[in-house]
Design a protein around this motif. Structure first.
Motif, PDB file in Angstrom:
ATOM      1  N   CYS A  17       0.912  -1.177  -0.102  1.00  0.00           N
ATOM      2  CA  CYS A  17      -0.110   0.044   0.185  1.00  0.00           C
ATOM      3  C   CYS A  17       0.959   1.189   0.100  1.00  0.00           C
ATOM      4  O   CYS A  17       1.754   1.577   0.861  1.00  0.00           O
ATOM      5  CB  CYS A  17      -0.901  -0.036   1.132  1.00  0.00           C
ATOM      6  SG  CYS A  17      -1.769   1.532   1.548  1.00  0.00           S
ATOM      7  N   GLY A  19       0.026   4.370  -0.046  1.00  0.00           N
ATOM      8  CA  GLY A  19      -0.599   5.587   0.821  1.00  0.00           C
ATOM      9  C   GLY A  19      -1.145   6.735  -0.181  1.00  0.00           C
ATOM     10  O   GLY A  19      -1.028   7.634   0.109  1.00  0.00           O
ATOM     11  N   CYS A  20      -1.581   6.044  -1.609  1.00  0.00           N
ATOM     12  CA  CYS A  20      -1.885   6.988  -2.503  1.00  0.00           C
ATOM     13  C   CYS A  20      -3.078   7.690  -2.240  1.00  0.00           C
ATOM     14  O   CYS A  20      -3.439   8.712  -3.177  1.00  0.00           O
ATOM     15  CB  CYS A  20      -1.891   6.429  -4.024  1.00  0.00           C
ATOM     16  SG  CYS A  20      -3.430   5.238  -4.217  1.00  0.00           S
ATOM     17  N   HIS A  21      -4.057   7.609  -1.233  1.00  0.00           N
ATOM     18  CA  HIS A  21      -5.307   8.086  -1.250  1.00  0.00           C
ATOM     19  C   HIS A  21      -6.461   7.760  -2.055  1.00  0.00           C
ATOM     20  O   HIS A  21      -7.356   8.671  -1.926  1.00  0.00           O
ATOM     21  CB  HIS A  21      -5.160   9.547  -0.982  1.00  0.00           C
ATOM     22  CG  HIS A  21      -3.963   9.827  -0.232  1.00  0.00           C
ATOM     23  ND1 HIS A  21      -4.220   9.881   1.398  1.00  0.00           N
ATOM     24  CD2 HIS A  21      -3.011  10.845  -0.205  1.00  0.00           C
ATOM     25  CE1 HIS A  21      -2.962  10.481   1.913  1.00  0.00           C
ATOM     26  NE2 HIS A  21      -2.156  11.085   0.909  1.00  0.00           N
ATOM     27  N   SER A  22      -5.977   7.146  -2.880  1.00  0.00           N
ATOM     28  CA  SER A  22      -7.064   6.930  -3.992  1.00  0.00           C
ATOM     29  C   SER A  22      -8.320   5.917  -3.331  1.00  0.00           C
ATOM     30  O   SER A  22      -9.572   6.445  -3.584  1.00  0.00           O
ATOM     31  CB  SER A  22      -6.722   5.831  -5.250  1.00  0.00           C
ATOM     32  OG  SER A  22      -5.924   6.633  -6.183  1.00  0.00           O
ATOM     33  N   VAL A  42      -6.608   6.063   5.803  1.00  0.00           N
ATOM     34  CA  VAL A  42      -5.150   5.460   5.789  1.00  0.00           C
ATOM     35  C   VAL A  42      -4.371   5.828   7.035  1.00  0.00           C
ATOM     36  O   VAL A  42      -4.275   7.175   7.324  1.00  0.00           O
ATOM     37  CB  VAL A  42      -4.441   5.792   4.440  1.00  0.00           C
ATOM     38  CG1 VAL A  42      -2.949   5.358   4.673  1.00  0.00           C
ATOM     39  CG2 VAL A  42      -4.945   5.203   3.094  1.00  0.00           C
ATOM     40  N   PRO A  61      -5.041   1.224   5.318  1.00  0.00           N
ATOM     41  CA  PRO A  61      -6.279   1.831   5.267  1.00  0.00           C
ATOM     42  C   PRO A  61      -7.222   1.090   6.062  1.00  0.00           C
ATOM     43  O   PRO A  61      -7.511  -0.054   6.000  1.00  0.00           O
ATOM     44  CB  PRO A  61      -6.694   1.689   3.581  1.00  0.00           C
ATOM     45  CG  PRO A  61      -5.879   0.557   2.988  1.00  0.00           C
ATOM     46  CD  PRO A  61      -4.686   0.231   3.810  1.00  0.00           C
ATOM     47  N   CYS A  86      -7.908   1.481  -6.078  1.00  0.00           N
ATOM     48  CA  CYS A  86      -6.598   1.194  -5.489  1.00  0.00           C
ATOM     49  C   CYS A  86      -5.512   1.023  -6.588  1.00  0.00           C
ATOM     50  O   CYS A  86      -5.422  -0.150  -7.408  1.00  0.00           O
ATOM     51  CB  CYS A  86      -6.550   0.037  -4.543  1.00  0.00           C
ATOM     52  SG  CYS A  86      -4.934  -0.475  -4.164  1.00  0.00           S
ATOM     53  N   GLN A  87      -4.553   2.037  -6.555  1.00  0.00           N
ATOM     54  CA  GLN A  87      -3.730   2.235  -7.680  1.00  0.00           C
ATOM     55  C   GLN A  87      -2.729   0.805  -7.502  1.00  0.00           C
ATOM     56  O   GLN A  87      -2.139   0.773  -8.439  1.00  0.00           O
ATOM     57  CB  GLN A  87      -2.828   3.395  -7.560  1.00  0.00           C
ATOM     58  CG  GLN A  87      -3.744   4.719  -7.959  1.00  0.00           C
ATOM     59  CD  GLN A  87      -2.893   5.794  -8.350  1.00  0.00           C
ATOM     60  OE1 GLN A  87      -2.435   5.846  -9.324  1.00  0.00           O
ATOM     61  NE2 GLN A  87      -2.612   6.626  -7.465  1.00  0.00           N
ATOM     62  N   ALA A  88      -2.444   0.533  -6.300  1.00  0.00           N
ATOM     63  CA  ALA A  88      -1.460  -0.637  -6.081  1.00  0.00           C
ATOM     64  C   ALA A  88      -2.016  -1.867  -6.317  1.00  0.00           C
ATOM     65  O   ALA A  88      -1.260  -2.956  -6.127  1.00  0.00           O
ATOM     66  CB  ALA A  88      -0.664  -0.387  -4.762  1.00  0.00           C
ATOM     67  N   MET A  91      -6.050  -4.249  -2.682  1.00  0.00           N
ATOM     68  CA  MET A  91      -7.511  -4.325  -1.913  1.00  0.00           C
ATOM     69  C   MET A  91      -8.074  -5.395  -2.623  1.00  0.00           C
ATOM     70  O   MET A  91      -8.225  -5.336  -3.979  1.00  0.00           O
ATOM     71  CB  MET A  91      -8.416  -3.020  -1.990  1.00  0.00           C
ATOM     72  CG  MET A  91      -7.357  -1.875  -1.495  1.00  0.00           C
ATOM     73  SD  MET A  91      -8.497  -0.511  -1.034  1.00  0.00           S
ATOM     74  CE  MET A  91      -9.517  -0.839   0.356  1.00  0.00           C
TER      75      MET A  91
END
Ligand code: SF4
Ligand code: SF4
Ligand code: SF4
Lengths: 115, 773
Positions: A17, A19-22, A42, A61, A86-88, A91
């Protein structure tokens, strides 16, 4: 809780994760949450140095009481908005039993069952 | 596979548009406000001509359904009541923020009259057109400049030393004749599943926090995907970012010394015989001279210069040198030093001598998809040679030989400051650029220079400090969902489809086309923006064999990609194997530089102001200031008016080591003044792991919530790190500038020392000279 009374939840592979806030943004937009309100937030630890010289930087998160596991979306056959965006791609949504199996595959994961 | 596709989207697979209750759903791509260099696939949910919802498109191979927070919050931006709704004409003095609504026709009439007058009295070269970055205006504004105004002076804002990407691109053009990108499988629509793609064993991430910033042609999270699959990571960054913390090796480099570090890594790899002999012997030119030059920068010496332990440099060189496959991604930090070209040259050489060029999981050689060639020189051939020769900065060696089809911003500033020698600058056209808030170094100096022009036009989506300060006309620009366009920056070719509209806002293409027709209709023959794009798709991208409508239906189109193109004769115009350079090889010693009287080998020079080059200054300003790192919420100076983005990030932040903060008597959350002899700005302290001698300030800050009229000017100079940077300190090529390596000191903001804010100082009190006294 789904129609067949199976408990659903979110699995997060927090090793990656970023921490990109998406997820936080996706949830706020999807659920029209106002300033200061979060369906998922997060938590961050680090970066800090360990005794062995390596660094630790963890983001996790945490779904809050405002998370309804995107009931409406899921009923339409969509993924929860946070999971989809979720960019990574860390999830996952599903029945807790399935998530638990997935969880046993590797360390640094958590399961949340918000509702 | 980590990328799950929901039942809903499976049901709509292959559909470009469908109906979902009261919503029309449209698949397309983004490349515009809210801004970045990427172009993610989205699904718009529209109702009554308005975008009500947006989602990532899980079937788009580029982003696989993921979006960053700027696009997730697209609706707030597109729907914002603060957007420019119709053309505005200035009625008060410049800076008073008094406007009158006019029609597009009136706006065009005014522009035609002014432009023709300036052309007649001073010559077309007195008109300068500028664009920023991110919006898809890469080829449109140049075409307007050349084909409609007849001026050769198209520039990238007031970007000093063109130090965003241009030094890297130019270096690649002279080294191997092509551009390269780290291979995270971007060339294939089936991505990580493609059988020809291989996982990079090591990823060398140089001067870029890729997950937050917007690397050209790639999404930073692709690197995360490779990490999940086992790629190791080497990160060169002054700050301990998330990627640096996860890296196998973190090289905490002193800002501006990347050239020394890269030379030393080459030296280790050569001395320890870790380079690819077969590739070097067959495909590289000038290896011995190169080896000799990098030997002047052994790791011991680089350790002192770069503030990195010698062993860490050696370890990093070994990890990269021994890897079977190494992919690299580099950021603007490479460009943003006086010796930016040299840094780029030495990093590029690392990839080459380790045999990573065009290898799966290495450094892919990549062109614009289907060889589309529209960029900063689109339409330049229309100008008579004697006009092109007048382009500002043509005396710089690389410009003379056609590398970088832009006027040189630093020289432009000097021309204005010299009172218009060799010719006056009478008009600025700013499209999608906000140079005093962002991009332009030494912003207070630019403020004075731009004010001297007779006539200025700003095209943007929101009112900006640049518009209030300088514009005579402000024209409203459409956002991504409101325009027909295309994106062809590397792979793939993607369509941008219009699904909505906003008051009288027009797409960049539409307004350029309508205006262009009034100057030279024969050069603007297309009926509307859509026809123009269709012409480009069929003419420039004929290999693709599609119309624009067809491209809209498939959303984006990939070209077949092949590795090892240099072996197959795919790079040179004569069809022979090799690289498209004078020697046909990768030039570790640049024969073109040699011919132009430039040093053909990499070199290192201290930043013009540094602890070592200006020790006296360093006593007074003991901290190295680096600027311009990205944040999740904003793209440069955009998005400050969006509530949701500001909730995440309300204030500008300067990152400091807690130790440094303590030494300067400040703590996390304090507002501090950051000062050097050029000026000062204020930001809020945030603790991060940086070298105690380095601080890292944010760029692009202005405050749409503050008063627009001067002297407030949205507080544009109050927190502006470019009060401390400088124009006109470029390398010998004209490229490279020390945005990320200045000196400063820090002290706490008090009521006492804040009576005159920087914006008032600049707009009303003649600038910052008081600081020097
Ligand atoms: S599942 Fe839906 S409601 Fe829950 S955190 Fe994710 S986006 Fe918010
Ligand atoms: S979207 Fe994914 S990667 Fe980003 S913060 Fe949330 S869980 Fe982490
Ligand atoms: S702003 Fe973010 S989501 Fe939108 S196109 Fe750029 S990278 Fe993709």
């Amino acid at each position: 809780m789904s129609k067949n009374n199976e408990k659903y939840g979110l699995l997060i592979n927090y090793e990656f994760c970023t921490g990109c806030h998406s997820c936080e943004t996706a949830c706020k937009v999807e659920n029209k949450l106002t300033y200061g309100q979060w369906g998922i937030k997060v938590a961050k630890d680090g970066p800090r140095q360990l005794e062995n010289g390596k660094f630790e930087f963890i983001n996790v998160p945490i779904p809050t009481s405002l998370c309804n596991l995107c009931e409406d979306r899921v009923n339409m056959g969509k993924l929860p908005s946070c999971v989809q965006h979720c960019q990574a791609a860390v999830m996952f949504y599903g029945p807790v039993k399935e998530l638990a199996d997935k969880m046993s595959e590797k360390p640094l994961q958590v399961i949340f069952t918000p509702v | 596979m980590a990328y799950e596709i929901s039942e809903y989207y499976k049901k709509h697979k292959g559909e470009a548009q469908w109906q979902d209750g009261e919503y029309t759903c449209t698949r397309t791509t983004m490349w515009s406000g809210p801004g970045c260099h990427n172009g993610c696939g989205v699904v718009y949910y529209t109702k009554n001509g308005k975008v009500e919802k947006i989602e990532g498109d899980p079937y788009n191979p580029f982003n696989l359904g993921k979006l960053c927070m700027r696009c997730i919050n697209y609706v707030e931006a597109a729907d914002s009541n603060d957007r420019l709704k119709w053309p505005l004409k200035r009625v008060g003095e410049r800076g008073e923020n008094k406007w009158e609504r006019i029609s597009w026709d009136e706006a065009y009439d005014i522009i035609v009259e002014k432009v023709n007058g300036i052309k007649k009295d001073y010559g077309p070269e007195s008109i300068v057109c500028m664009e920023g970055t991110g919006r898809n205006v890469i080829w449109q504004v140049p075409y307007l400049c050349y084909a409609a105004f007849g001026s050769p002076n198209f520039t990238l804002g007031f970007l000093s030393g063109e130090s965003c990407s241009m030094p890297r691109l130019v270096t690649e053009a002279v080294t191997e004749g092509e551009f390269t990108f780290g291979d995270y499988s971007a060339h294939f629509p089936d991505r990580y599943e493609n059988p020809n793609w291989k996982l990079p064993e090591v990823i060398l991430l140089w001067g870029q926090n890729a997950i937050i910033s917007n690397p050209d042609s790639s999404l930073g999270h692709w690197i995360v995907e490779c990490m999940k699959r086992g790629s190791k990571l080497i990160v060169v960054d002054p700050m301990l970012t998330w990627l640096a913390a996860k890296a196998d090796i973190w090289l905490r480099v002193r800002p501006g010394t990347d050239a020394a570090l890269a030379m030393a890594m080459n030296d280790v790899i050569i001395k320890e015989d870790l380079y690819d002999h077969a590739f070097v012997e067959k495909w590289c030119h000038g290896f011995d001279d190169f080896a000799e030059r990098v030997a002047t920068m052994p790791p011991e010496r680089a350790a002192e210069i770069c503030w990195i332990p010698k062993d860490t440099i050696v370890e990093a060189a070994r990890l990269y040198g021994k890897a079977e496959r190494g992919a690299g991604t580099w950021g603007v930090s490479v460009d943003m030093a006086q010796c930016g070209i040299s840094a780029a040259q030495a990093i590029n050489a690392l990839w080459a001598i380790c045999g990573n060029l065009d290898k799966p999981g290495g450094q892919s050689i990549i062109r614009y998809a289907f060889d589309q060639g529209l960029a900063y020189d689109y339409g330049i051939e229309i100008l008579p040679p004697e006009v092109t020769a007048k382009r500002i900065g043509m005396d710089l060696p690389l410009k003379q030989f056609g590398f970088g089809a832009t006027a040189h911003s630093d020289t432009l500033l000097k021309v204005i400051e010299a009172g218009g020698v060799p010719y006056p600058i009478k008009m600025f056209w700013f499209q999608s650029t906000n140079p005093i808030a962002n991009m332009g170094a030494e912003a207070p100096r630019l403020y004075k220079a731009i004010k001297t022009a007779d006539f200025n036009v700003v095209v943007d989506m929101f009112m900006t400090p640049t518009a209030v300060a300088f514009a005579d006309l402000v024209l409203p620009c459409a956002m991504s969902s409101e325009r027909w366009s295309q994106r062809n920056w590397w792979m793939p070719t993607a369509s941008i489809r219009k699904v909505a509209s906003y008051y009288e806002a027009k797409s960049d293409e539409q307004l350029i086309l309508e205006l262009g027709k009034r100057f030279s209709p024969e050069l603007f023959p297309w009926k509307d923006d859509k026809e123009w794009i269709d012409w480009i798709i069929s003419d420039q991208t004929s290999k693709m064999g599609m119309t624009f409508d067809e491209l809209c239906d498939v959303v984006c189109q990939y070209e077949d990609f092949e590795y090892y193109k240099y072996e197959k004769g795919m790079l040179r115009p004569d069809g022979k194997p090799g690289f498209n350079t004078p020697t046909g090889k990768v030039e570790l010693k640049l024969s073109l530089f040699e011919a132009w009287g430039l040093d053909p080998l990499p070199w290192y020079q201290e930043p013009p102001e540094s602890p070592y080059s200006t020790p006296e200054l360093h006593k007074k300003y003991p901290l190295v200031l680096t600027t311009g790192h990205r944040s999740w919420e904003f793209f440069h100076s955009e998005h400050r008016q969006l509530k949701l983005n500001r909730e995440f990030h309300p204030d500008p932040m300067i990152k400091m080591n807690p130790e440094t903060a303590a030494k300067f008597g400040v703590k996390e959350g304090d507002w501090v003044w950051v000062e050097n002899y050029r000026g000062r700005f204020k930001q809020k302290v945030k603790y991060e792991m940086l070298h105690p001698g380095v601080v890292n300030a944010e760029h692009g800050w202005w405050f749409p919530e503050k008063e627009a009229a001067e002297p407030s000017l949205y507080g544009v100079f109050d927190s502006n790190c470019n009060n401390l940077t400088t124009m006109c300190q470029n390398g010998p090529t004209g490229y490279g500038a020390p945005y990320k390596n200045q000196l400063c000191t820090v002290y706490k903001v008090t009521e006492e020392n804040s009576k005159i804010m920087p914006t008032e100082q600049v707009t009303r009190l003649g600038g910052f000279n008081y600081v020097q006294k």
